[in-house]
Design an enzyme around this catalytic site. Structure first.
Site, PDB file in Angstrom:
ATOM      1  N   SER A 177      23.302   2.127 -63.703  1.00 41.01           N
ATOM      2  CA  SER A 177      22.309   1.101 -64.665  1.00 41.01           C
ATOM      3  C   SER A 177      23.047  -0.231 -63.071  1.00 41.01           C
ATOM      4  CB  SER A 177      22.395   0.503 -65.483  1.00 41.01           C
ATOM      5  OG  SER A 177      24.083   0.146 -65.533  1.00 41.01           O
ATOM      6  N   SER A 180      21.747  -5.953 -62.311  1.00 40.62           N
ATOM      7  CA  SER A 180      21.880  -4.773 -62.985  1.00 40.62           C
ATOM      8  C   SER A 180      20.300  -4.046 -63.066  1.00 40.62           C
ATOM      9  CB  SER A 180      22.564  -5.164 -64.266  1.00 40.62           C
ATOM     10  OG  SER A 180      22.200  -5.842 -65.068  1.00 40.62           O
ATOM     11  N   TYR A 181      20.367  -3.153 -63.341  1.00 40.35           N
ATOM     12  CA  TYR A 181      18.888  -3.175 -63.401  1.00 40.35           C
ATOM     13  C   TYR A 181      18.422  -3.932 -64.658  1.00 40.35           C
ATOM     14  CZ  TYR A 181      15.131   0.819 -64.260  1.00 40.35           C
ATOM     15  OH  TYR A 181      14.336   1.453 -64.738  1.00 40.35           O
ATOM     16  N   PRO A 182      16.560  -4.219 -64.129  1.00 39.82           N
ATOM     17  CA  PRO A 182      16.443  -5.513 -64.702  1.00 39.82           C
ATOM     18  C   PRO A 182      15.152  -4.004 -65.337  1.00 39.82           C
ATOM     19  CG  PRO A 182      15.096  -4.811 -62.377  1.00 39.82           C
ATOM     20  CD  PRO A 182      16.500  -4.222 -62.986  1.00 39.82           C
ATOM     21  N   ARG A 183      15.337  -3.138 -65.927  1.00 40.93           N
ATOM     22  CA  ARG A 183      14.557  -3.020 -67.476  1.00 40.93           C
ATOM     23  C   ARG A 183      15.561  -2.729 -68.576  1.00 40.93           C
ATOM     24  NH1 ARG A 183      11.664   0.940 -63.717  1.00 40.93           N
ATOM     25  NH2 ARG A 183      10.675  -0.252 -61.824  1.00 40.93           N
TER      26      ARG A 183
END
Length: 693
Positions: A151, A333-336
């Site tokens: 992530s 971190s992963y924004p979705r």
């Protein structure tokens, strides 16, 4: 024996970052013929058994490799052939500009024992992984295929993911494949039909303009139009209230009526006269108690878009583009993500420690490590794929561009606020009985700001200080009055409100809502107006999972790069489309979210293994086929939109609907909740965008 392992990421930046971490910096970099962005990184790495020491080639794609379309014989736009597209064959092929990338994957796969996929860990990433798998099988059918679960691109996280690969989830692949097929068929059928039908009306519609349809796009427009009519048709009502004031210890204390307000003046006058006849007011309740303002929940994609458009001076599409860039560079971190709870095993203090060097929020971070750290609150959502959005590494804000700095600072401050103590205060309530009526005064004293010290996006301040009162004491109020007012209309939809409605009603995913909003601006179905003035301008490019951003939009939207919160106002065409479909009398109008919401629920069933892709596609096509047939039968009602479209001779402003900006005295949350109640919609979520032509 040393094995060759092929690793493929979704983006070049992720491939480069992962390669640097796995190789320890010892990399050979080679260009890929035919594409200037994609590179091949060669290095050695020791994977977990059974692989062991391996020779690795790390490369990437640029989002989706393939596209889905109808064969050439169905390319001609004719109303008579629209219905055939519900059953016409479709073909999936590698996009022409992606062919060098696919050839590179196939060539590298010939010499590899296994394929490790490093696409984003969501449904769309799973489908992109399946496209990579198919390209690799063109070179080597015997490949073993795994995918890495990650992530963010922090070194320790990447190393952990490399040692624990898992199989590709073909259920998620099937769900996305079904969505792609349905978006193609429905988008093309209704886009061609309404474009060709309305083009015959002449005027502004008689040119080559495409009047596109999308199963997420139209419900999004429907929310905007529905609010517009709430404002337009609003009829103010007069109301009356009673206000009591007592001056004590040089303070004017205002007591508010428990009934709040009544819409019958004579009833208020009678109750007011009873108060005056009683002359004395009696204190019936005095309560002092500690109170708190809760710190925010961990950050999700929807909240990032809503709060970004509210506080950061940019629209949701821009917020997501900036966040994606920060993720690709390894800063966040992963924004979705839909997750609003941190796993108990995460080293949150380690993340806090990385922020101690900053001049602005570093002192607060150090305070957390010195004993003020508190475990973040946990929300109700966990997508089982990604943690909440949080900073991964520290970067000096001064080294970032303006928009990057704003989004990064917001993510950091939100994370530090989550790890802080709730704000503490003391509330005081005094209730009095005056005649037969009850009134109350409230005071708040903020004692400890705690998380508010690092999170300026929330406000909680001390209010009026109440002087000393005692229970059962009586006093003659200094002043008592009847006040008069009238109800005010809601304001036009703001972007945070629109995102809330889309999220609650299953329109778009947390990652694609911004794209749907941008689409209705690009198509000139809505315009935006800043709270500080007119916001007419150009819509942003499309971008997304397919690589660099697309073409610029025409008039109809603002990029939202600066200024106040954007308000969405439908253009004449936007109103005409929704009114046209609503007038047909469909059981479920295309301007309402029910059909798309049902699609999302069935996609979740595919992911759970309780429904097949074929069953889902056929059931959905039958629903929309019925809508299409009814629309054909009632096409004159759709053509009645000519009453909304001004002619070129009389038109002075194609966006004008003869309305004025209404001030909103209701809170955004109250109005958004009312929208949902009026549509009788339960909560849900969606993912990915439509694919209209």
């Amino acid at each position: 024996m040393v094995h060759n392992i092929l690793c493929v990421a979704e983006k070049p930046s992720i491939a480069k970052s992962v390669a640097q971490h796995l190789s320890g910096g010892r990399i050979n970099t080679r260009n890929v013929p035919g594409n200037q962005y994609v590179k091949n990184y060669e290095f050695d790495y020791a994977f977990a058994p059974p692989w062991g020491n391996c020779s690795v080639t790390m490369t990437s794609v640029l989002g989706h490799l393939t596209g889905t379309d109808f064969p050439p014989e169905y390319k001609k736009w004719q109303i008579s052939t629209c219905q055939q597209l519900f059953d016409a064959p479709i073909v999936t092929s590698v996009d022409e500009d992606k062919e060098p990338i696919a050839r590179n994957i196939a060539q590298q796969a010939r010499y590899s024992k296994a394929l490790f996929i490093w696409t984003d860990c969501d449904r769309e990433g799973e489908h992109i992984g399946s496209e990579v798998r198919q390209a690799a099988f063109e070179g080597n059918q015997r490949l073993e295929v795994k995918r890495a679960i990650f992530s963010n691109t922090e070194r320790g996280h990447v190393l952990h993911a490399a040692q624990r690969p898992v199989p590709l989830d073909d259920r998620q692949v099937s769900a996305v494949a079904a969505r792609i097929e349905l978006d193609l068929r429905l988008g093309v059928v209704f886009t061609r039909f309404q474009t060709l039908t309305l083009r015959t009306l002449g005027g502004d519609l008689a040119n080559d303009r495409v009047i596109s349809y999308g199963s997420c796009q139209f419900p999004t427009l429907g929310f905007v139009v529905d609010r517009y009519f709430r404002v337009k048709n609003f009829v103010p009502e007069q109301f009356w209230s009673i206000k009591v004031t007592q001056r004590r210890d040089d303070h004017d204390v205002t007591f508010l009526w428990r009934r709040h307000r009544l819409f019958d003046r004579m009833s208020v006058v009678i109750l007011f006269e009873r108060c005056l006849a009683a002359r004395l007011a009696k204190v019936t309740k005095l309560q002092k108690k500690p109170t708190s303002k809760w710190k925010p929940l961990p950050l999700t994609t929807v909240e990032l878009q809503k709060l970004g458009s509210r506080f950061l001076g940019m629209d949701s599409q821009r917020v997501m583009k900036v966040a994606e860039g920060l993720y690709n560079k390894g800063w966040i971190s992963y924004p979705r993500t839909e997750t609003d709870q941190f796993d108990r095993g995460m080293d949150l203090k380690g993340l806090v420690e990385k922020q101690t060097q900053d001049n602005a929020w570093g002192p607060h971070a150090r305070g957390l490590l010195n004993g003020a750290f508190r475990q973040p609150r946990g929300g109700r959502h966990n997508d089982q794929a990604h943690p909440p959005i949080h900073p991964v590494n520290y970067v000096a804000p001064g080294s970032l561009g303006d928009d990057d700095r704003k989004v990064y600072e917001f993510v950091v401050r939100r994370f530090l606020a989550c790890c802080s103590e709730d704000a503490k205060g003391e509330s005081t309530t005094v209730e009095i009985e005056y005649g037969s009526e009850t009134f109350s005064a409230n005071g708040l004293l903020v004692l400890q700001k705690n998380y508010l010290l690092v999170y300026p996006y929330d406000r909680w301040e001390s209010s009026q200080q109440l002087p000393q009162f005692t229970v059962d004491e009586t006093f003659e109020p200094t002043e008592a009055n009847i006040t008069q007012g009238e109800t005010s209309p809601p304001g036009y939809l703001t972007e945070p409100e629109l995102i809330s409605l889309m999220d609650a009603n299953g329109i778009g995913t947390d990652a694609t809502m911004a794209e749907h909003i941008a689409k209705i601006k690009e198509r000139e179905y809505v315009m935006t107006q800043s709270s500080g003035g007119s916001g007419r301008g150009e819509a942003g490019g499309r971008g997304g999972r397919g690589g660099p951003g697309g073409r610029r939009g025409r008039r109809g939207g603002s990029t939202g790069g600066s200024g106040g919160v954007q308000h969405f106002i439908p253009t004449t065409l936007g109103v005409a489309l929704i009114e046209g479909y609503d007038s047909i009398g469909l059981e479920t109008s295309l301007g309402k979210p029910f059909l798309r919401k049902e699609m999302e629920l069935k996609m979740k069933e595919i992911c759970a293994g309780t429904k097949s892709r074929n069953d889902f596609v056929q059931e959905t096509l039958e629903q929309y086929r019925g809508v299409f047939v009814r629309t054909q039968q009632q096409v004159e009602l759709l053509k009645a939109v000519r009453g909304f479209i001004p002619s070129p001779e009389t038109q002075t402003d194609k966006y004008s609907l003869s309305y004025r900006r209404a001030e909103n005295t209701s809170s955004a949350r109250e109005v958004a909740e009312e929208d949902t109640r009026r549509l009788n919609l339960p909560a849900s979520k969606d993912r990915r965008q439509d694919a209209p032509e």
